[in-house]
Design a protein around this motif. Structure first.
Motif, PDB file in Angstrom:
ATOM      1  N   SER A  69     -22.486  18.109  -9.824  1.00  0.00           N
ATOM      2  CA  SER A  69     -22.334  18.606 -11.199  1.00  0.00           C
ATOM      3  C   SER A  69     -21.092  17.999 -11.860  1.00  0.00           C
ATOM      4  N   GLN A  70     -19.922  18.596 -11.620  1.00  0.00           N
ATOM      5  CA  GLN A  70     -18.694  18.074 -12.244  1.00  0.00           C
ATOM      6  C   GLN A  70     -18.476  16.624 -11.795  1.00  0.00           C
ATOM      7  N   GLY A  71     -18.046  15.776 -12.741  1.00  0.00           N
ATOM      8  CA  GLY A  71     -17.912  14.355 -12.414  1.00  0.00           C
ATOM      9  C   GLY A  71     -16.612  14.047 -11.698  1.00  0.00           C
ATOM     10  N   PHE A  72     -16.705  13.874 -10.385  1.00  0.00           N
ATOM     11  CA  PHE A  72     -15.532  13.401  -9.624  1.00  0.00           C
ATOM     12  C   PHE A  72     -16.016  12.779  -8.320  1.00  0.00           C
ATOM     13  N   SER A 118     -22.537  15.351 -26.615  1.00  0.00           N
ATOM     14  CA  SER A 118     -21.190  14.786 -26.549  1.00  0.00           C
ATOM     15  C   SER A 118     -20.345  15.547 -25.544  1.00  0.00           C
ATOM     16  N   TYR A 119     -19.306  14.861 -25.076  1.00  0.00           N
ATOM     17  CA  TYR A 119     -18.380  15.445 -24.098  1.00  0.00           C
ATOM     18  C   TYR A 119     -17.794  16.739 -24.665  1.00  0.00           C
ATOM     19  N   ASP A 120     -17.502  17.685 -23.774  1.00  0.00           N
ATOM     20  CA  ASP A 120     -17.239  19.049 -24.246  1.00  0.00           C
ATOM     21  C   ASP A 120     -15.869  19.295 -24.867  1.00  0.00           C
ATOM     22  N   HIS A 161     -21.194   6.249 -22.282  1.00  0.00           N
ATOM     23  CA  HIS A 161     -21.319   7.605 -22.816  1.00  0.00           C
ATOM     24  C   HIS A 161     -21.615   8.662 -21.751  1.00  0.00           C
ATOM     25  N   ASN A 162     -20.773   9.669 -21.761  1.00  0.00           N
ATOM     26  CA  ASN A 162     -21.001  10.870 -20.960  1.00  0.00           C
ATOM     27  C   ASN A 162     -21.571  11.925 -21.896  1.00  0.00           C
ATOM     28  N   PRO A 163     -22.746  12.474 -21.677  1.00  0.00           N
ATOM     29  CA  PRO A 163     -23.526  12.458 -20.441  1.00  0.00           C
ATOM     30  C   PRO A 163     -24.708  11.489 -20.417  1.00  0.00           C
ATOM     31  N   ILE A 173     -31.351  16.894 -16.783  1.00  0.00           N
ATOM     32  CA  ILE A 173     -30.124  17.325 -16.102  1.00  0.00           C
ATOM     33  C   ILE A 173     -29.302  16.080 -15.759  1.00  0.00           C
ATOM     34  N   ARG A 174     -27.987  16.284 -15.588  1.00  0.00           N
ATOM     35  CA  ARG A 174     -27.073  15.170 -15.268  1.00  0.00           C
ATOM     36  C   ARG A 174     -26.588  15.323 -13.838  1.00  0.00           C
ATOM     37  N   VAL A 175     -26.692  14.236 -13.068  1.00  0.00           N
ATOM     38  CA  VAL A 175     -26.138  14.259 -11.706  1.00  0.00           C
ATOM     39  C   VAL A 175     -25.091  13.144 -11.579  1.00  0.00           C
TER      40      VAL A 175
HETATM   41  N1  GLN Z   1     -15.442  14.815 -17.315  1.00  0.00           N
HETATM   42  C1  GLN Z   1     -15.946  15.486 -16.160  1.00  0.00           C
HETATM   43  C2  GLN Z   1     -17.460  15.587 -16.264  1.00  0.00           C
HETATM   44  O1  GLN Z   1     -18.038  15.205 -17.250  1.00  0.00           O
HETATM   45  C3  GLN Z   1     -15.398  16.870 -15.993  1.00  0.00           C
HETATM   46  C4  GLN Z   1     -13.989  17.090 -16.364  1.00  0.00           C
HETATM   47  C5  GLN Z   1     -13.699  18.576 -16.372  1.00  0.00           C
HETATM   48  O2  GLN Z   1     -14.048  19.273 -15.455  1.00  0.00           O
HETATM   49  N2  GLN Z   1     -13.113  19.035 -17.405  1.00  0.00           N
HETATM   50  O3  GLN Z   1     -18.058  16.057 -15.354  1.00  0.00           O
END
Ligand code: GLN
Ligand code: PMP
Length: 386
Positions: free
Chosen positions: A36-39, A124-126, A173-175, A365-367
């Motif tokens: 889920s979270q991007g890392f 768009s990104y949150d 672009h995320n997501p 959904i985004r993975v």
């Molecule tokens: N940018 C990361 C994502 O899209 C998350 C960053 C955050 O947790 N704020 O998953």
């Protein structure tokens, strides 16, 4: 007589905890594989870690200069010259920030006054919308639609008003994992050239781009550059999202205003980390050149492992995210589907509708594929059972 403690009237009443925090916590709670979270689930370069330890041990532990340590700003300006063929002044144009998040917030706060309008593409990104809201601005969203999520320039032009002050763009672009080409920047310029507005370009995934032409930066567009702010993040480039160091590049008159916010938001960024990043940039400039190949291999491994599944995979031209369409699997909405996926299937993902203010009538959904192959393989096996 005791008075009850006052309760603040929320400045962001519609918001709760971010989806990234929520889904990562749920994944941990139920023991799901967290896509889920991007890392990344791997660490950044050994050399970078050693340099951080070195600078801590050697006493580089006091405040850094407000706009960033000169050796780091110098290394960033060299990197920009190497990647984008343009000169930026390390004294006046580069500001080191606490992650891209701070750069985005400081830029929006510096530019937006109550009643100003901001145009953003959606999904768009949150972090953009709350920063605009806190500054008293009003967001206008231009929808991007699957599968290519290409901007509709006539809707964009129609959305510009006398009050429009800022356009926020994001490439890769995320997501949606889509990427803008030079033509998109030309179209943007054609639409805004005669208007007194600025462009905030979120390019945190600048080095994770798989398109043939590679990443096109706003810095390469001489006209847009005069009124643009480009934001980047070392967290993505060096697989260290927890280090939270980023920067923004803007012409002197814009940087001046951004720094006025930055100096009271954080003042300056963690000293030894800045020194370590400068060492890394100077020691291994080829790191970012290898990044597309590094992530493309993971992307393709995951795509291959998901071939037997009933998901439809959308094109991924950049970022470390992949979109999956689950229409053939379920009629649930995307939030419910992600909760089900996390709790019952054991794989956590992000529903795409959370990146949208308007209704998003797609089952996507985004993975995140910034993971070891073993993690991706285990996740794919579970997803293929659906
Ligand atoms: N940018 C990361 C994502 O899209 C998350 C960053 C955050 O947790 N704020 O998953
Ligand atoms: N912009 C986008 C598009 C992102 O995906 C992220 C983080 N995932 C950020 C900004 C924030 O970056 P940082 O962690 O450096 O604050």
């Amino acid at each position: 007589m005791t008075r009850s403690a006052p309760v603040p009237e929320s400045k962001l009443p519609a918001l709760g905890t971010t989806i990234f925090t929520t889904m990562s916590a749920l994944a941990q709670q139920v023991g799901a594989i967290n896509l889920s979270q991007g890392f990344p689930d791997f660490s950044g370069p050994d050399y970078l870690q050693q340099r951080l330890a070195h600078h801590v041990e050697h006493g580089a532990n006091q405040y850094a200069p407000m706009s960033g340590i000169p050796v780091l700003r110098e290394a960033i300006s060299k990197k920009i010259a190497r990647c984008y063929g343009c000169q930026v002044d390390k004294e006046t144009d580069i500001t080191v920030t606490a992650g891209a998040t701070e750069a985005l917030f400081a830029s929006i706060t510096a530019l937006i006054r109550p009643g100003d309008e901001v145009i953003c593409f959606e999904p768009s990104y949150d972090s953009y919308a709350p920063a605009v809201q806190l500054a008293g601005g009003i967001m206008t969203h231009i929808p991007l639609t699957p599968p290519d999520f290409a901007p509709d320039w006539s809707s964009f032009s129609a959305a510009i008003s006398e009050k429009t002050r800022l356009v926020i763009i994001n490439t890769p672009h995320n997501p949606t994992a889509s990427v803008w080409q030079k033509e998109d920047f030309d179209a943007l310029w054609a639409a805004i050239a005669e208007r007194p507005l600025f462009v905030l370009s979120d390019e945190v995934y600048e080095h994770i781009c798989f398109s043939q032409q590679g990443h096109y930066s706003l810095l390469q567009h001489p006209s847009l550059r005069e009124r643009g702010i480009v934001v980047s993040s070392f967290g993505k480039t060096y697989h260290m999202t927890g280090w939270k160091v980023g920067y923004c590049v803007a012409p002197p008159h814009l940087s001046l205003e951004i720094r006025k916010i930055h100096q009271y938001l954080t003042f300056s960024v963690h000293t030894p980390t800045q020194l370590a990043l400068a060492d890394m940039l100077n020691h291994a400039p080829e790191h970012d050149e290898n990044l597309p190949g590094f992530y493309q291999q993971r992307r393709d491994f995951f795509i291959n492992a998901l071939q037997p599944s009933r998901f439809t995979l959308l094109p991924c031209q950049g970022t470390y995210f992949l979109l999956l369409d689950y229409s053939a699997i379920s009629t649930m909405n995307d939030v419910d589907f992600c909760l089900y996926l996390t709790k019952e299937v054991g794989v956590a993902a992000i529903p795409l509708s959370v990146f949208c203010k308007e209704a998003f009538p797609h089952r996507l959904i985004r993975v995140c594929f910034a993971k070891e192959e073993a993690t991706l393989q285990a996740a794919a096996e579970k997803l293929c059972q659906l």
